[in-house]
Design a protein around this motif. Structure first.
Motif, short mmCIF file in Angstrom:
data_model
loop_
_atom_site.label_atom_id
_atom_site.label_comp_id
_atom_site.label_asym_id
_atom_site.label_seq_id
_atom_site.Cartn_x
_atom_site.Cartn_y
_atom_site.Cartn_z
N GLY A 173 0.81 -1.22 0.00
CA GLY A 173 0.00 0.00 0.00
C GLY A 173 0.85 1.26 0.00
N MET A 174 1.96 1.25 0.75
CA MET A 174 2.86 2.40 0.77
C MET A 174 3.44 2.69 -0.61
SD MET A 174 4.96 1.57 4.31
CE MET A 174 6.32 2.63 3.86
N PHE A 215 -4.90 -0.06 -4.14
CA PHE A 215 -4.92 -1.50 -4.38
C PHE A 215 -5.76 -1.86 -5.60
CE2 PHE A 215 -3.40 -1.66 -0.01
CZ PHE A 215 -2.49 -2.70 -0.06
N GLU A 216 -6.72 -1.02 -5.96
CA GLU A 216 -7.56 -1.29 -7.13
C GLU A 216 -6.75 -1.31 -8.42
OE1 GLU A 216 -10.70 1.56 -7.07
OE2 GLU A 216 -11.60 0.70 -5.27
N LEU A 246 -8.32 -6.16 -1.58
CA LEU A 246 -8.60 -6.21 -3.01
C LEU A 246 -10.09 -6.30 -3.28
CD1 LEU A 246 -5.80 -8.74 -3.95
CD2 LEU A 246 -5.71 -6.24 -4.11
N ALA A 247 -10.56 -5.49 -4.22
CA ALA A 247 -11.98 -5.47 -4.59
C ALA A 247 -12.17 -6.11 -5.96
CB ALA A 247 -12.47 -4.02 -4.59
N GLU A 248 -13.41 -6.37 -6.29
CA GLU A 248 -13.76 -6.90 -7.61
C GLU A 248 -13.53 -5.83 -8.67
OE1 GLU A 248 -14.65 -9.96 -8.39
OE2 GLU A 248 -14.69 -10.68 -6.33
N ALA A 301 0.83 -3.36 -11.15
CA ALA A 301 -0.33 -2.49 -11.15
C ALA A 301 -0.36 -1.67 -12.43
CB ALA A 301 -0.27 -1.55 -9.95
N SER A 302 -1.56 -1.28 -12.82
CA SER A 302 -1.76 -0.44 -14.00
C SER A 302 -1.93 1.02 -13.58
CB SER A 302 -3.01 -0.90 -14.75
OG SER A 302 -3.32 0.00 -15.80
#
Length: 134
Positions: free
Chosen positions: A60-61, A70-71, A98-100, A126-127
């Motif tokens: 997260g940092m 995180f998305e 983490l989410a959908e 990550a994007s």
């Protein structure tokens, strides 16, 4: 293609000692170095839950330093010592962050990790594209 190191203030000393970048921004993707569960002082807790939570905190940092959440994670690879001993715990903590749609994920059992006492190492991509958590 240019690339840029992403180094959160809380990880500067550790990154300098290890001579590595916590993440590299290249094009529209952020590639995070594998993260283990040592705490802010670099001490590896004995408890798997503390290690897993610490690892997600560090991820997260790094994401935050890059202006992401995180998305933005599109892929996660996890390496586990004693995978079956802590898999359900890891999965529950993973889903707190983490989410959908959840990212693609591969979990691998390993004999050992670089950090003594580590039971998990997490690597993510990550994007940075709009809608990718920015």
């Amino acid at each position: 293609m240019t690339k840029r190191a992403i180094v959160p203030p809380g990880l500067k000393e550790a990154a300098a000692r290890a001579r590595m970048s916590p993440a590299i921004l290249s094009g529209t993707h952020l590639f995070l170095t594998g993260v283990t569960g040592g705490d802010a002082q670099g001490i590896m807790p004995a408890e798997p839950e503390a290690q897993i939570r610490n690892a997600f905190t560090k991820i997260g940092m790094v994401l935050h330093e890059a202006g992401l959440t995180f998305e933005a994670i599109v892929e996660m690879i996890t390496y586990h010592v004693g995978l079956r001993d802590h898999f359900e715990l890891f999965d529950a903590i993973r889903l707190e962050h983490l989410a959908e749609p959840t990212p693609a994920w591969t979990a691998v059992e390993v004999a050992g990790l670089r950090r003594e006492g580590a039971v998990v190492e997490i690597r993510v991509i990550a994007s940075t594209e709009p809608g990718g958590g920015a």
